[in-house]
Design a protein around this motif. Structure first.
Motif, PDB file in Angstrom:
ATOM      1  N   TYR A 185       0.832  -1.202   0.000  1.00  0.00           N
ATOM      2  CA  TYR A 185       0.000   0.000   0.000  1.00  0.00           C
ATOM      3  C   TYR A 185       0.864   1.249   0.000  1.00  0.00           C
ATOM      4  O   TYR A 185       0.596   2.210  -0.698  1.00  0.00           O
ATOM      5  CB  TYR A 185      -0.933   0.013   1.206  1.00  0.00           C
ATOM      6  CG  TYR A 185      -2.164  -0.824   0.978  1.00  0.00           C
ATOM      7  CD1 TYR A 185      -3.167  -0.369   0.127  1.00  0.00           C
ATOM      8  CD2 TYR A 185      -2.320  -2.059   1.587  1.00  0.00           C
ATOM      9  CE1 TYR A 185      -4.296  -1.138  -0.099  1.00  0.00           C
ATOM     10  CE2 TYR A 185      -3.440  -2.829   1.367  1.00  0.00           C
ATOM     11  CZ  TYR A 185      -4.435  -2.365   0.523  1.00  0.00           C
ATOM     12  OH  TYR A 185      -5.544  -3.123   0.298  1.00  0.00           O
ATOM     13  N   GLU A 186       1.905   1.194   0.797  1.00  0.00           N
ATOM     14  CA  GLU A 186       2.777   2.353   0.886  1.00  0.00           C
ATOM     15  C   GLU A 186       3.446   2.620  -0.456  1.00  0.00           C
ATOM     16  O   GLU A 186       3.561   3.754  -0.903  1.00  0.00           O
ATOM     17  CB  GLU A 186       3.828   2.087   1.955  1.00  0.00           C
ATOM     18  CG  GLU A 186       4.294   3.349   2.625  1.00  0.00           C
ATOM     19  CD  GLU A 186       5.370   3.060   3.645  1.00  0.00           C
ATOM     20  OE1 GLU A 186       5.249   2.038   4.341  1.00  0.00           O
ATOM     21  OE2 GLU A 186       6.319   3.841   3.732  1.00  0.00           O
ATOM     22  N   ALA A 188       2.358   1.769  -3.416  1.00  0.00           N
ATOM     23  CA  ALA A 188       1.368   2.270  -4.367  1.00  0.00           C
ATOM     24  C   ALA A 188       1.140   3.754  -4.139  1.00  0.00           C
ATOM     25  O   ALA A 188       1.113   4.545  -5.085  1.00  0.00           O
ATOM     26  CB  ALA A 188       0.067   1.498  -4.215  1.00  0.00           C
ATOM     27  N   ALA A 189       1.048   4.145  -2.870  1.00  0.00           N
ATOM     28  CA  ALA A 189       0.796   5.544  -2.549  1.00  0.00           C
ATOM     29  C   ALA A 189       1.952   6.412  -3.024  1.00  0.00           C
ATOM     30  O   ALA A 189       1.742   7.460  -3.632  1.00  0.00           O
ATOM     31  CB  ALA A 189       0.575   5.715  -1.052  1.00  0.00           C
ATOM     32  N   LEU A 192       1.872   6.912  -6.782  1.00  0.00           N
ATOM     33  CA  LEU A 192       0.867   7.881  -7.204  1.00  0.00           C
ATOM     34  C   LEU A 192       1.310   9.307  -6.889  1.00  0.00           C
ATOM     35  O   LEU A 192       1.036  10.234  -7.618  1.00  0.00           O
ATOM     36  CB  LEU A 192      -0.466   7.585  -6.522  1.00  0.00           C
ATOM     37  CG  LEU A 192      -1.217   6.359  -7.048  1.00  0.00           C
ATOM     38  CD1 LEU A 192      -2.449   6.109  -6.204  1.00  0.00           C
ATOM     39  CD2 LEU A 192      -1.603   6.542  -8.510  1.00  0.00           C
ATOM     40  N   LYS A 193       1.994   9.455  -5.759  1.00  0.00           N
ATOM     41  CA  LYS A 193       2.454  10.791  -5.366  1.00  0.00           C
ATOM     42  C   LYS A 193       3.730  11.158  -6.112  1.00  0.00           C
ATOM     43  O   LYS A 193       4.314  12.191  -5.887  1.00  0.00           O
ATOM     44  CB  LYS A 193       2.700  10.820  -3.850  1.00  0.00           C
ATOM     45  CG  LYS A 193       1.419  10.997  -3.044  1.00  0.00           C
ATOM     46  CD  LYS A 193       1.685  11.450  -1.620  1.00  0.00           C
ATOM     47  CE  LYS A 193       2.127  10.314  -0.742  1.00  0.00           C
ATOM     48  NZ  LYS A 193       2.263  10.695   0.677  1.00  0.00           N
TER      49      LYS A 193
ATOM     50  N   TYR B  29      -2.115  16.328  -9.352  1.00  0.00           N
ATOM     51  CA  TYR B  29      -2.134  15.272  -8.336  1.00  0.00           C
ATOM     52  C   TYR B  29      -3.271  15.534  -7.354  1.00  0.00           C
ATOM     53  O   TYR B  29      -4.051  14.647  -7.026  1.00  0.00           O
ATOM     54  CB  TYR B  29      -0.779  15.224  -7.613  1.00  0.00           C
ATOM     55  CG  TYR B  29      -0.837  14.508  -6.301  1.00  0.00           C
ATOM     56  CD1 TYR B  29      -0.873  13.119  -6.274  1.00  0.00           C
ATOM     57  CD2 TYR B  29      -0.885  15.213  -5.103  1.00  0.00           C
ATOM     58  CE1 TYR B  29      -0.958  12.457  -5.071  1.00  0.00           C
ATOM     59  CE2 TYR B  29      -0.966  14.559  -3.914  1.00  0.00           C
ATOM     60  CZ  TYR B  29      -1.007  13.180  -3.879  1.00  0.00           C
ATOM     61  OH  TYR B  29      -1.088  12.521  -2.691  1.00  0.00           O
ATOM     62  N   LEU B  33      -5.589  12.544  -7.874  1.00  0.00           N
ATOM     63  CA  LEU B  33      -5.107  11.366  -7.143  1.00  0.00           C
ATOM     64  C   LEU B  33      -5.146  11.476  -5.626  1.00  0.00           C
ATOM     65  O   LEU B  33      -5.043  10.470  -4.935  1.00  0.00           O
ATOM     66  CB  LEU B  33      -3.668  11.042  -7.580  1.00  0.00           C
ATOM     67  CG  LEU B  33      -3.514  10.692  -9.052  1.00  0.00           C
ATOM     68  CD1 LEU B  33      -2.041  10.611  -9.400  1.00  0.00           C
ATOM     69  CD2 LEU B  33      -4.205   9.382  -9.377  1.00  0.00           C
ATOM     70  N   GLN B  36      -7.381   9.175  -3.833  1.00  0.00           N
ATOM     71  CA  GLN B  36      -6.960   7.776  -3.961  1.00  0.00           C
ATOM     72  C   GLN B  36      -5.806   7.458  -2.999  1.00  0.00           C
ATOM     73  O   GLN B  36      -5.814   6.435  -2.313  1.00  0.00           O
ATOM     74  CB  GLN B  36      -6.502   7.548  -5.394  1.00  0.00           C
ATOM     75  CG  GLN B  36      -6.735   6.140  -5.866  1.00  0.00           C
ATOM     76  CD  GLN B  36      -6.402   6.014  -7.333  1.00  0.00           C
ATOM     77  OE1 GLN B  36      -6.488   6.978  -8.080  1.00  0.00           O
ATOM     78  NE2 GLN B  36      -6.012   4.816  -7.735  1.00  0.00           N
ATOM     79  N   VAL B  37      -4.832   8.375  -2.978  1.00  0.00           N
ATOM     80  CA  VAL B  37      -3.686   8.170  -2.087  1.00  0.00           C
ATOM     81  C   VAL B  37      -4.150   8.126  -0.635  1.00  0.00           C
ATOM     82  O   VAL B  37      -3.747   7.250   0.146  1.00  0.00           O
ATOM     83  CB  VAL B  37      -2.627   9.291  -2.280  1.00  0.00           C
ATOM     84  CG1 VAL B  37      -1.560   9.199  -1.200  1.00  0.00           C
ATOM     85  CG2 VAL B  37      -2.002   9.173  -3.651  1.00  0.00           C
ATOM     86  N   ILE B  40      -5.641   4.859   0.111  1.00  0.00           N
ATOM     87  CA  ILE B  40      -4.620   3.814   0.241  1.00  0.00           C
ATOM     88  C   ILE B  40      -3.917   3.919   1.593  1.00  0.00           C
ATOM     89  O   ILE B  40      -3.725   2.930   2.295  1.00  0.00           O
ATOM     90  CB  ILE B  40      -3.595   3.915  -0.922  1.00  0.00           C
ATOM     91  CG1 ILE B  40      -4.271   3.494  -2.228  1.00  0.00           C
ATOM     92  CG2 ILE B  40      -2.384   3.040  -0.650  1.00  0.00           C
ATOM     93  CD1 ILE B  40      -3.424   3.720  -3.454  1.00  0.00           C
ATOM     94  N   MET B  41      -3.579   5.152   1.978  1.00  0.00           N
ATOM     95  CA  MET B  41      -2.893   5.331   3.249  1.00  0.00           C
ATOM     96  C   MET B  41      -3.796   4.925   4.412  1.00  0.00           C
ATOM     97  O   MET B  41      -3.331   4.382   5.411  1.00  0.00           O
ATOM     98  CB  MET B  41      -2.440   6.790   3.420  1.00  0.00           C
ATOM     99  CG  MET B  41      -1.331   7.207   2.469  1.00  0.00           C
ATOM    100  SD  MET B  41       0.066   6.058   2.416  1.00  0.00           S
ATOM    101  CE  MET B  41       1.052   6.663   3.777  1.00  0.00           C
TER     102      MET B  41
END
Lengths: 343, 100
Positions: A185-186, A188-189, A192-193, B29, B33, B36-37, B40-41
């Motif tokens: 998960y980390e 993936a995050a 994305l960032k 972003y 996103l 979404q982030v 996820i977090m």
């Protein structure tokens, strides 16, 4: 043919034994048996470590030397004694945890909720036992000696550790999986960032695996019938018999095998045939007979050795030698017990 | 929130065209996103909390590991403990159901 008993025969049957554990309640002769067996093995030219944790420092009493918390001390040739100060060890251990937290987060004071937890954990009775097992593992893993003889603290939590080992192994695998997921998960995050993701070495997971390894090795140490003789010491008294029976049952339920029992403080039955023996002594022998009968019926072949009642307390190397002879090859045989039981 | 073993890295300020570009990408972003982030977090946090329950559960009265060994794991969890305890011990009411 007389059915002779003694540790000699145990070692002949299982020559791979390198560790002997004496368990049972306090005051029944665990420490004396540990000292005596260590003494005997050292006389046979083996390097032996006799390990005890008694806060009453019984080993110090037996060897008439202050050993408590002093590290490994040579008593005589090849015979080393270690009487650990578990309370001190716990204090140091907890302090090291506190220090680690301070260093990791560069803080002066530990957060209240964390400190509360540390304090309550430190006060747990299981803490003492765990610290002892940890120390046991430490000395065995250093493998500086040919033989290790452990005078175990009253065994309660230990059985839980043994029962846990198997479950824990699987559980750590599951946890590892959960950690990996968290990392996914980390990752993936950060993708994305558009941040760089660096795979960190997971210290926590390493600790966890190390904990599992320690618990599994402890369980192996206790339960390996080829390498370890797990023995309980009892005396011909109702409570001791009941306790030993209970422990034996607990062992069986866990699928473990106890090597046997040592019966201590037995009045030699020959006294009964001795016309010169005083009447009160004969009465004492008579009084032990029903208990010995029960021991014989309940434990039978599990009886590894019988230590007679000595005229004086077993202290000093001379007396330890006396005890060690009996432990190695008991004067009282199983036939004697059988004969007594028929009376 | 800080997670176990995280190093907080600060990105240094950028100038000029590259700076503009990075602003732009941040805006994109943010629009596209960020949600979404965050999700996820959040998911990661749940796993983290579950993990804590599985290891230092005795803090909540669920004894799993012998406390002697739990203490060895404790240092790694220090930053999360407060939030975790609050979350675990929080009383649930209808607003929880409404807001999920």
């Amino acid at each position: 043919m007389a059915r002779r008993i003694g540790f000699r025969y145990l070692f002949e049957r299982s020559p791979g034994i390198r560790i002997a554990i004496f368990a049972g309640k306090g005051g029944l002769g665990k420490t004396t048996s540990s000292a005596a067996l260590s003494y005997r093995l050292s006389k046979m030219g083996k390097r032996v470590l006799c390990f005890s944790t008694d806060p009453q420092a019984s080993l110090s009493d037996i060897f008439e030397k202050d050993l408590f918390g002093k590290g490994e001390i040579e008593i005589s040739e090849n015979l080393y004694v270690l009487e650990i100060d578990a309370d001190k060890r716990i204090k140091e251990y907890i302090e090291s945890i506190r220090q680690k937290i301070k260093d990791m987060y560069k803080i002066e004071e530990i957060p209240r909720e964390v400190e509360d937890y540390i304090e309550s954990a430190a006060a747990e009775p299981a803490m003492y036992e765990s610290a002892v097992y940890d120390a046991m593992l430490d000395v065995v893993s250093q493998s500086k000696y040919d033989f290790y003889v452990f005078d175990m603290p009253p065994f309660g939590h230990g059985i839980r550790m043994v029962a846990m080992a198997d479950i824990l192994s699987k559980w750590v695998d599951k946890i590892t999986e959960a950690r990996r997921q968290a990392y996914e998960y980390e990752k993936a995050a950060s993708r994305l960032k558009r941040e760089k993701y660096t795979e960190r070495e997971d210290q926590l997971l390493k600790e966890l695996e190390n904990i599992r390894d320690r618990i599994v090795s402890f369980s192996k140490l206790i339960t390996d019938p080829k390498g370890t003789a797990f023995t309980m010491v009892l005396v011909p008294e109702k409570m001791a018999i009941v306790d030993t029976e209970r422990a034996l049952k607990m062992f069986e339920e866990l699928g473990l095998r106890m090597s046997g029992v040592v019966v201590n403080q037995v009045y030699p039955p020959v006294i009964l045939r001795d016309p010169r023996a005083p009447e009160y002594l004969k009465k004492k022998v008579e009084a032990q007979i029903p208990m010995l009968r029960e021991i014989y019926e309940k434990f039978g072949d599990l009886i590894l050795a019988i230590i007679p009642m000595f005229r004086r307390e077993p202290r000093g190397l001379e007396m330890i030698e006396e005890v060690s002879k009996e432990l190695w090859e008991s004067t009282i045989t199983l036939d004697d017990l059988e004969e007594l039981s028929r009376r | 929130m800080i997670t176990i073993g995280d190093n907080v890295e600060e990105t240094s300020g950028k100038k000029g065209f590259r700076g503009l570009f990075s602003r732009l990408s941040e805006a994109i972003y943010g629009m596209a996103l960020h949600g979404q982030v965050t999700a996820i977090m959040k998911e990661k946090m749940y796993i983290e909390y579950l993990f804590m329950l599985m290891t230092i559960g005795d803090m909540m009265g669920i004894p799993i590991l012998p406390p002697y060994y739990t203490l060895r794991l404790l240092p790694y969890m220090v930053p999360n403990i407060k939030g975790w305890k609050l979350r675990m011990l929080r009383e649930r009411d209808f607003t929880d159901i409404v807001t999920g």
